[in-house]
Design a protein around this motif. Structure first.
Motif, PDB file in Angstrom:
ATOM      1  N   ARG A   1      -3.286  -6.413 -10.534  1.00 29.86           N
ATOM      2  CA  ARG A   1      -4.022  -7.221  -9.783  1.00 29.86           C
ATOM      3  C   ARG A   1      -3.347  -7.578  -8.513  1.00 29.86           C
ATOM      4  O   ARG A   1      -4.046  -7.571  -7.245  1.00 29.86           O
ATOM      5  CB  ARG A   1      -4.443  -8.480 -10.758  1.00 29.86           C
ATOM      6  CG  ARG A   1      -5.466  -9.360  -9.774  1.00 29.86           C
ATOM      7  CD  ARG A   1      -5.683 -10.739 -10.141  1.00 29.86           C
ATOM      8  NE  ARG A   1      -4.479 -11.550 -10.343  1.00 29.86           N
ATOM      9  CZ  ARG A   1      -4.037 -12.099  -9.130  1.00 29.86           C
ATOM     10  NH1 ARG A   1      -4.649 -11.868  -7.927  1.00 29.86           N
ATOM     11  NH2 ARG A   1      -2.832 -12.863  -9.123  1.00 29.86           N
ATOM     12  N   GLN A   2      -1.940  -7.871  -8.583  1.00 29.96           N
ATOM     13  CA  GLN A   2      -1.231  -8.278  -7.386  1.00 29.96           C
ATOM     14  C   GLN A   2      -1.121  -7.067  -6.411  1.00 29.96           C
ATOM     15  O   GLN A   2      -1.277  -7.146  -5.096  1.00 29.96           O
ATOM     16  CB  GLN A   2      -0.142  -8.759  -7.894  1.00 29.96           C
ATOM     17  CG  GLN A   2      -0.083 -10.407  -8.341  1.00 29.96           C
ATOM     18  CD  GLN A   2       1.227 -10.584  -8.861  1.00 29.96           C
ATOM     19  OE1 GLN A   2       2.355  -9.946  -8.897  1.00 29.96           O
ATOM     20  NE2 GLN A   2       1.276 -11.880  -9.352  1.00 29.96           N
ATOM     21  N   PHE A   3      -0.788  -5.839  -7.099  1.00 30.91           N
ATOM     22  CA  PHE A   3      -0.882  -4.593  -6.211  1.00 30.91           C
ATOM     23  C   PHE A   3      -1.953  -4.323  -5.597  1.00 30.91           C
ATOM     24  O   PHE A   3      -2.032  -3.905  -4.313  1.00 30.91           O
ATOM     25  CB  PHE A   3      -0.290  -3.631  -7.162  1.00 30.91           C
ATOM     26  CG  PHE A   3      -0.141  -2.219  -6.676  1.00 30.91           C
ATOM     27  CD1 PHE A   3       0.875  -2.015  -5.448  1.00 30.91           C
ATOM     28  CD2 PHE A   3      -1.121  -1.312  -6.574  1.00 30.91           C
ATOM     29  CE1 PHE A   3       0.948  -0.846  -4.854  1.00 30.91           C
ATOM     30  CE2 PHE A   3      -0.978   0.120  -6.022  1.00 30.91           C
ATOM     31  CZ  PHE A   3       0.007   0.177  -5.164  1.00 30.91           C
ATOM     32  N   TYR A   4      -3.093  -4.599  -6.365  1.00 28.15           N
ATOM     33  CA  TYR A   4      -4.426  -4.284  -5.526  1.00 28.15           C
ATOM     34  C   TYR A   4      -4.745  -5.222  -4.694  1.00 28.15           C
ATOM     35  O   TYR A   4      -5.059  -4.809  -3.530  1.00 28.15           O
ATOM     36  CB  TYR A   4      -5.510  -4.362  -6.655  1.00 28.15           C
ATOM     37  CG  TYR A   4      -6.924  -4.392  -6.317  1.00 28.15           C
ATOM     38  CD1 TYR A   4      -7.376  -3.079  -6.015  1.00 28.15           C
ATOM     39  CD2 TYR A   4      -7.680  -5.262  -5.923  1.00 28.15           C
ATOM     40  CE1 TYR A   4      -8.760  -2.878  -5.479  1.00 28.15           C
ATOM     41  CE2 TYR A   4      -8.943  -5.266  -5.581  1.00 28.15           C
ATOM     42  CZ  TYR A   4      -9.569  -4.079  -4.996  1.00 28.15           C
ATOM     43  OH  TYR A   4     -10.753  -3.842  -4.759  1.00 28.15           O
ATOM     44  N   ALA A   5      -4.289  -6.411  -4.671  1.00 27.38           N
ATOM     45  CA  ALA A   5      -4.458  -7.333  -3.571  1.00 27.38           C
ATOM     46  C   ALA A   5      -3.684  -7.209  -2.708  1.00 27.38           C
ATOM     47  O   ALA A   5      -4.045  -7.228  -1.297  1.00 27.38           O
ATOM     48  CB  ALA A   5      -4.394  -8.874  -4.073  1.00 27.38           C
ATOM     49  N   GLN A   6      -2.527  -6.707  -2.539  1.00 26.21           N
ATOM     50  CA  GLN A   6      -1.584  -6.501  -1.488  1.00 26.21           C
ATOM     51  C   GLN A   6      -2.328  -5.115  -0.981  1.00 26.21           C
ATOM     52  O   GLN A   6      -2.064  -5.110   0.340  1.00 26.21           O
ATOM     53  CB  GLN A   6      -0.005  -6.108  -1.989  1.00 26.21           C
ATOM     54  CG  GLN A   6       0.480  -7.159  -2.514  1.00 26.21           C
ATOM     55  CD  GLN A   6       2.038  -6.958  -3.138  1.00 26.21           C
ATOM     56  OE1 GLN A   6       2.052  -5.853  -3.652  1.00 26.21           O
ATOM     57  NE2 GLN A   6       2.738  -7.920  -3.326  1.00 26.21           N
ATOM     58  N   GLU A   7      -2.470  -4.183  -1.570  1.00 26.08           N
ATOM     59  CA  GLU A   7      -3.070  -2.966  -0.913  1.00 26.08           C
ATOM     60  C   GLU A   7      -4.194  -2.942  -0.307  1.00 26.08           C
ATOM     61  O   GLU A   7      -4.478  -2.574   0.734  1.00 26.08           O
ATOM     62  CB  GLU A   7      -3.148  -1.827  -1.966  1.00 26.08           C
ATOM     63  CG  GLU A   7      -1.899  -1.146  -2.625  1.00 26.08           C
ATOM     64  CD  GLU A   7      -1.088  -0.542  -1.525  1.00 26.08           C
ATOM     65  OE1 GLU A   7      -1.634   0.479  -0.775  1.00 26.08           O
ATOM     66  OE2 GLU A   7      -0.126  -0.889  -1.449  1.00 26.08           O
ATOM     67  N   LEU A   8      -5.158  -4.035  -0.743  1.00 22.55           N
ATOM     68  CA  LEU A   8      -6.542  -4.426  -0.077  1.00 22.55           C
ATOM     69  C   LEU A   8      -6.160  -5.057   1.246  1.00 22.55           C
ATOM     70  O   LEU A   8      -6.710  -4.707   2.130  1.00 22.55           O
ATOM     71  CB  LEU A   8      -7.166  -5.173  -0.999  1.00 22.55           C
ATOM     72  CG  LEU A   8      -8.686  -5.487  -0.461  1.00 22.55           C
ATOM     73  CD1 LEU A   8      -9.420  -4.451  -0.145  1.00 22.55           C
ATOM     74  CD2 LEU A   8      -9.344  -6.747  -1.383  1.00 22.55           C
TER      75      LEU A   8
ATOM     76  N   ARG B   1      -3.159  -4.487   3.061  1.00 19.03           N
ATOM     77  CA  ARG B   1      -2.829  -3.715   3.783  1.00 19.03           C
ATOM     78  C   ARG B   1      -3.926  -2.744   4.417  1.00 19.03           C
ATOM     79  O   ARG B   1      -3.909  -2.442   5.773  1.00 19.03           O
ATOM     80  CB  ARG B   1      -1.668  -2.979   3.243  1.00 19.03           C
ATOM     81  CG  ARG B   1      -0.960  -1.785   3.999  1.00 19.03           C
ATOM     82  CD  ARG B   1      -0.021  -0.867   3.172  1.00 19.03           C
ATOM     83  NE  ARG B   1      -1.000  -0.096   2.220  1.00 19.03           N
ATOM     84  CZ  ARG B   1      -1.400   0.933   2.466  1.00 19.03           C
ATOM     85  NH1 ARG B   1      -1.478   1.712   3.617  1.00 19.03           N
ATOM     86  NH2 ARG B   1      -2.185   1.803   1.499  1.00 19.03           N
ATOM     87  N   ILE B   2      -4.622  -2.341   3.665  1.00 17.86           N
ATOM     88  CA  ILE B   2      -5.675  -1.268   4.036  1.00 17.86           C
ATOM     89  C   ILE B   2      -6.649  -1.985   5.148  1.00 17.86           C
ATOM     90  O   ILE B   2      -7.214  -1.374   6.075  1.00 17.86           O
ATOM     91  CB  ILE B   2      -6.645  -0.717   2.838  1.00 17.86           C
ATOM     92  CG1 ILE B   2      -5.794   0.170   2.063  1.00 17.86           C
ATOM     93  CG2 ILE B   2      -7.697  -0.123   3.347  1.00 17.86           C
ATOM     94  CD1 ILE B   2      -6.329   0.688   0.901  1.00 17.86           C
ATOM     95  N   THR B   3      -6.779  -3.338   4.793  1.00 16.93           N
ATOM     96  CA  THR B   3      -7.743  -4.036   5.672  1.00 16.93           C
ATOM     97  C   THR B   3      -7.079  -4.097   7.068  1.00 16.93           C
ATOM     98  O   THR B   3      -7.814  -3.880   8.256  1.00 16.93           O
ATOM     99  CB  THR B   3      -7.975  -5.725   5.114  1.00 16.93           C
ATOM    100  OG1 THR B   3      -8.949  -5.498   3.810  1.00 16.93           O
ATOM    101  CG2 THR B   3      -9.125  -6.253   6.123  1.00 16.93           C
ATOM    102  N   GLU B   4      -5.905  -4.260   7.065  1.00 18.56           N
ATOM    103  CA  GLU B   4      -5.107  -4.480   8.295  1.00 18.56           C
ATOM    104  C   GLU B   4      -5.114  -3.064   9.138  1.00 18.56           C
ATOM    105  O   GLU B   4      -5.363  -3.046  10.095  1.00 18.56           O
ATOM    106  CB  GLU B   4      -3.690  -4.776   7.971  1.00 18.56           C
ATOM    107  CG  GLU B   4      -3.578  -6.248   7.722  1.00 18.56           C
ATOM    108  CD  GLU B   4      -1.981  -6.829   7.328  1.00 18.56           C
ATOM    109  OE1 GLU B   4      -0.892  -5.913   7.692  1.00 18.56           O
ATOM    110  OE2 GLU B   4      -1.797  -7.630   6.855  1.00 18.56           O
ATOM    111  N   ASP B   5      -4.756  -2.027   8.011  1.00 21.46           N
ATOM    112  CA  ASP B   5      -4.991  -0.673   8.813  1.00 21.46           C
ATOM    113  C   ASP B   5      -6.335  -0.186   9.293  1.00 21.46           C
ATOM    114  O   ASP B   5      -6.193   0.357  10.451  1.00 21.46           O
ATOM    115  CB  ASP B   5      -4.428   0.489   7.634  1.00 21.46           C
ATOM    116  CG  ASP B   5      -3.045   0.280   7.073  1.00 21.46           C
ATOM    117  OD1 ASP B   5      -2.234  -0.291   7.770  1.00 21.46           O
ATOM    118  OD2 ASP B   5      -2.616   1.002   6.066  1.00 21.46           O
TER     119      ASP B   5
END
Length: 143
Positions: A71-78, A80-84
C-alpha cells in the motif's frame, strides 16, 4: 423363623444389589477409561489446534505487513506518477506553444519571401516547407 426369612431375603436382595452395583461400577469404570482417553485425545487436538492457530496468526500478520508495504509503495508510485504527469503536461504545453510559434515564424518568413524580401539565410525551400508541414503544424497547434 420370620427373622431368618427376612434375613435371607435381605441377604438375597443385598447380593442382587451388589451384582447390580458391580455391573454399574464396571460400566462406569469403562466409561471413565473412555473419557480419560477422550480427554487425552482432546488435549492433543487442542495442542495441534493452538499450533495451527499460532501459525495462522503469524501468516496473517505477515500478509498484513506485506499488504501495508504494498500500500505504501502504491501510494509512493501514485504520487510519483502524478508528478510525472504534471511534468509531461507542462512539456506538451511548451511543445505545442513552440510548434505554434514556429508556424507563425515560418508563415511570416514565407510571406516576406513572397513579398520579395530577404529571408535571412533561409532558402526558397521555405515555401515547400509551408506546403509540406503547414497542415500538420496547424493540426498540432489545435490539439
Amino acid at each position: 423363623i420370620q427373622a431368618a426369612y427376612d434375613y435371607a431375603n435381605f441377604k438375597a436382595q443385598s447380593e442382587l444389589e451388589n451384582v447390580t452395583l458391580r455391573a454399574d461400577h464396571e460400566r462406569k469404570s469403562a466409561y471413565l477409561a473412555k473419557l480419560e482417553i477422550d480427554l487425552e485425545v482432546a488435549r492433543e487436538n487442542e495442542d495441534r489446534t493452538l499450533v495451527i492457530r499460532d501459525d495462522a496468526q503469524i501468516n496473517l500478520d505477515s500478509a498484513v505487513e506485506d499488504l501495508e508495504i504494498k500500500r505504501q509503495f502504491y501510494a509512493q508510485e501514485l504520487a510519483r506518477i502524478t508528478e510525472d504527469l504534471a511534468v509531461m503536461e507542462e512539456v506538451i504545453n511548451i511543445f505545442q506553444s513552440r510548434v505554434a510559434n514556429m508556424q507563425d515564424v515560418l508563415s511570416k518568413r514565407i510571406d516576406q519571401y513572397q513579398d520579395g524580401q530577404q529571408l535571412g539565410g533561409i532558402s526558397s525551400q521555405a515555401g515547400d516547407l509551408q506546403k509540406q508541414w503547414g497542415g500538420r503544424l496547424n493540426e498540432v497547434s489545435r490539439q
